[in-house]
Design a protein around this motif. Structure first.
Motif, PDB file in Angstrom:
ATOM      1  N   MET A 118      19.847  74.264 114.021  1.00 16.35           N
ATOM      2  CA  MET A 118      21.296  74.371 114.162  1.00 16.35           C
ATOM      3  C   MET A 118      21.802  73.547 115.340  1.00 16.35           C
ATOM      4  SD  MET A 118      23.794  75.752 112.744  1.00 16.35           S
ATOM      5  CE  MET A 118      25.453  76.216 112.969  1.00 16.35           C
ATOM      6  N   ASP A 119      20.961  73.392 116.365  1.00 18.72           N
ATOM      7  CA  ASP A 119      21.407  72.638 117.526  1.00 18.72           C
ATOM      8  C   ASP A 119      21.613  71.157 117.208  1.00 18.72           C
ATOM      9  OD1 ASP A 119      18.700  72.475 117.134  1.00 18.72           O
ATOM     10  OD2 ASP A 119      18.195  72.293 119.247  1.00 18.72           O
ATOM     11  N   TYR A 120      20.827  70.623 116.282  1.00 18.11           N
ATOM     12  CA  TYR A 120      20.993  69.222 115.897  1.00 18.11           C
ATOM     13  C   TYR A 120      22.293  69.009 115.107  1.00 18.11           C
ATOM     14  CZ  TYR A 120      16.272  68.272 117.462  1.00 18.11           C
ATOM     15  OH  TYR A 120      15.153  68.126 118.221  1.00 18.11           O
ATOM     16  N   VAL A 121      22.687  69.997 114.341  1.00 18.92           N
ATOM     17  CA  VAL A 121      23.933  69.902 113.568  1.00 18.92           C
ATOM     18  C   VAL A 121      25.128  69.875 114.523  1.00 18.92           C
ATOM     19  CG1 VAL A 121      25.400  71.076 111.895  1.00 18.92           C
ATOM     20  CG2 VAL A 121      22.932  71.011 111.552  1.00 18.92           C
ATOM     21  N   ILE A 122      25.109  70.750 115.517  1.00 19.42           N
ATOM     22  CA  ILE A 122      26.210  70.789 116.483  1.00 19.42           C
ATOM     23  C   ILE A 122      26.238  69.493 117.296  1.00 19.42           C
ATOM     24  CG2 ILE A 122      27.119  71.982 118.507  1.00 19.42           C
ATOM     25  CD1 ILE A 122      25.987  74.572 117.318  1.00 19.42           C
ATOM     26  N   LEU A 123      25.071  68.999 117.664  1.00 17.73           N
ATOM     27  CA  LEU A 123      25.016  67.734 118.404  1.00 17.73           C
ATOM     28  C   LEU A 123      25.524  66.577 117.547  1.00 17.73           C
ATOM     29  CD1 LEU A 123      24.200  66.557 121.123  1.00 17.73           C
ATOM     30  CD2 LEU A 123      21.931  66.147 120.179  1.00 17.73           C
ATOM     31  N   ALA A 124      25.192  66.581 116.264  1.00 18.21           N
ATOM     32  CA  ALA A 124      25.678  65.537 115.363  1.00 18.21           C
ATOM     33  C   ALA A 124      27.194  65.610 115.201  1.00 18.21           C
ATOM     34  CB  ALA A 124      25.004  65.661 114.004  1.00 18.21           C
ATOM     35  N   ALA A 148      29.247  66.752 117.433  1.00 11.99           N
ATOM     36  CA  ALA A 148      29.799  66.266 118.701  1.00 11.99           C
ATOM     37  C   ALA A 148      29.798  64.738 118.746  1.00 11.99           C
ATOM     38  CB  ALA A 148      29.002  66.834 119.870  1.00 11.99           C
ATOM     39  N   LYS A 149      28.726  64.129 118.303  1.00 10.36           N
ATOM     40  CA  LYS A 149      28.649  62.650 118.306  1.00 10.36           C
ATOM     41  C   LYS A 149      29.673  62.037 117.361  1.00 10.36           C
ATOM     42  CE  LYS A 149      24.808  62.051 120.789  1.00 10.36           C
ATOM     43  NZ  LYS A 149      24.676  61.305 121.991  1.00 10.36           N
ATOM     44  N   VAL A 150      29.789  62.604 116.165  1.00  9.02           N
ATOM     45  CA  VAL A 150      30.754  62.076 115.190  1.00  9.02           C
ATOM     46  C   VAL A 150      32.179  62.262 115.700  1.00  9.02           C
ATOM     47  CG1 VAL A 150      31.701  62.426 112.872  1.00  9.02           C
ATOM     48  CG2 VAL A 150      29.233  62.324 113.206  1.00  9.02           C
ATOM     49  N   LEU A 151      32.464  63.416 116.297  1.00 12.01           N
ATOM     50  CA  LEU A 151      33.788  63.661 116.856  1.00 12.01           C
ATOM     51  C   LEU A 151      34.096  62.675 117.980  1.00 12.01           C
ATOM     52  CD1 LEU A 151      36.301  65.474 116.850  1.00 12.01           C
ATOM     53  CD2 LEU A 151      35.118  66.947 118.484  1.00 12.01           C
ATOM     54  N   SER A 152      33.122  62.375 118.800  1.00 13.40           N
ATOM     55  CA  SER A 152      33.309  61.400 119.868  1.00 13.40           C
ATOM     56  C   SER A 152      33.613  60.011 119.302  1.00 13.40           C
ATOM     57  CB  SER A 152      32.069  61.346 120.758  1.00 13.40           C
ATOM     58  OG  SER A 152      32.212  60.369 121.753  1.00 13.40           O
ATOM     59  N   ILE A 153      32.904  59.631 118.264  1.00 16.18           N
ATOM     60  CA  ILE A 153      33.130  58.325 117.636  1.00 16.18           C
ATOM     61  C   ILE A 153      34.522  58.263 117.019  1.00 16.18           C
ATOM     62  CG2 ILE A 153      32.418  56.849 115.715  1.00 16.18           C
ATOM     63  CD1 ILE A 153      29.521  57.742 116.335  1.00 16.18           C
ATOM     64  N   LEU A 198      36.109  68.859 124.209  1.00 19.69           N
ATOM     65  CA  LEU A 198      35.459  69.269 122.959  1.00 19.69           C
ATOM     66  C   LEU A 198      34.039  68.739 122.832  1.00 19.69           C
ATOM     67  CD1 LEU A 198      38.293  68.976 120.297  1.00 19.69           C
ATOM     68  CD2 LEU A 198      37.344  71.026 121.301  1.00 19.69           C
ATOM     69  N   VAL A 199      33.890  67.452 123.024  1.00 19.14           N
ATOM     70  CA  VAL A 199      32.561  66.858 122.855  1.00 19.14           C
ATOM     71  C   VAL A 199      31.620  67.368 123.937  1.00 19.14           C
ATOM     72  CG1 VAL A 199      31.279  64.683 122.838  1.00 19.14           C
ATOM     73  CG2 VAL A 199      33.474  64.842 121.670  1.00 19.14           C
ATOM     74  N   GLY A 200      32.117  67.499 125.149  1.00 20.93           N
ATOM     75  CA  GLY A 200      31.276  68.027 126.226  1.00 20.93           C
ATOM     76  C   GLY A 200      30.819  69.444 125.958  1.00 20.93           C
ATOM     77  N   ASN A 201      31.730  70.298 125.518  1.00 17.80           N
ATOM     78  CA  ASN A 201      31.356  71.684 125.228  1.00 17.80           C
ATOM     79  C   ASN A 201      30.432  71.801 124.026  1.00 17.80           C
ATOM     80  OD1 ASN A 201      32.631  72.935 127.373  1.00 17.80           O
ATOM     81  ND2 ASN A 201      34.574  73.101 126.290  1.00 17.80           N
ATOM     82  N   LEU A 202      30.685  70.998 122.989  1.00 18.65           N
ATOM     83  CA  LEU A 202      29.786  71.024 121.834  1.00 18.65           C
ATOM     84  C   LEU A 202      28.387  70.533 122.199  1.00 18.65           C
ATOM     85  CD1 LEU A 202      32.065  69.796 118.911  1.00 18.65           C
ATOM     86  CD2 LEU A 202      31.022  72.044 119.163  1.00 18.65           C
ATOM     87  N   THR A 203      28.322  69.512 123.016  1.00 22.54           N
ATOM     88  CA  THR A 203      27.018  68.989 123.458  1.00 22.54           C
ATOM     89  C   THR A 203      26.299  70.027 124.297  1.00 22.54           C
ATOM     90  OG1 THR A 203      27.923  66.753 123.431  1.00 22.54           O
ATOM     91  CG2 THR A 203      25.881  67.081 124.640  1.00 22.54           C
ATOM     92  N   ARG A 204      27.009  70.653 125.210  1.00 23.39           N
ATOM     93  CA  ARG A 204      26.407  71.683 126.049  1.00 23.39           C
ATOM     94  C   ARG A 204      25.927  72.866 125.194  1.00 23.39           C
ATOM     95  NH1 ARG A 204      30.473  73.387 129.657  1.00 23.39           N
ATOM     96  NH2 ARG A 204      30.596  71.192 130.178  1.00 23.39           N
ATOM     97  N   LEU A 205      26.720  73.225 124.181  1.00 22.73           N
ATOM     98  CA  LEU A 205      26.316  74.301 123.290  1.00 22.73           C
ATOM     99  C   LEU A 205      25.048  73.925 122.519  1.00 22.73           C
ATOM    100  CD1 LEU A 205      26.954  77.032 121.884  1.00 22.73           C
ATOM    101  CD2 LEU A 205      28.286  75.712 120.233  1.00 22.73           C
ATOM    102  N   ALA A 206      24.980  72.694 122.048  1.00 16.40           N
ATOM    103  CA  ALA A 206      23.813  72.252 121.279  1.00 16.40           C
ATOM    104  C   ALA A 206      22.559  72.269 122.152  1.00 16.40           C
ATOM    105  CB  ALA A 206      24.049  70.856 120.713  1.00 16.40           C
TER     106      ALA A 206
END
Length: 98
Positions: A1-7, A9-14, A85-93
């Motif tokens: 699940m952590d990889y999904v949240i990280l993905a 976050a990356k897509v949202l950043s892009i 958003l991206v920072g919090n999602l990354t930290r959560l992942a």
């Protein structure tokens, strides 16, 4: 699940960075007299003008002597969303992965 949240976050950043560049190009293109029937100009206006209109609606003082400062506000909001958003999602992942 952590990889999904990280993905996500990356897509949202892009997506946020891509939209920021669209806003910058749209603001720069207003300095010249573009052809309103050009498909690129129509796309840029169609994607950015609804957001600019909302900013102008809530902050009408951003039009100073005919200069529209709403693109600057939109860029600041995009950057703030990117950081929060991206920072919090990354930290959560990374927190789920440990």
């Amino acid at each position: 699940m952590d990889y999904v949240i990280l993905a996500v976050a990356k897509v949202l950043s892009i997506v946020l960075n891509l939209y920021m560049w669209v806003v910058i190009i749209s603001a720069l293109i207003t300095w010249v007299n573009p052809d309103p029937y050009n498909p690129v100009v129509r796309f840029l206006r169609g994607v950015t003008e609804p957001v600019f209109a909302k900013v102008r609606q809530y902050l009408p003082f951003l039009n100073i002597s005919g200069i529209d400062l709403s693109p600057i506000v939109v860029i600041l909001v995009i950057q703030m969303l990117d950081i929060v958003l991206v920072g919090n999602l990354t930290r959560l992942a990374y927190g789920l992965g440990m």
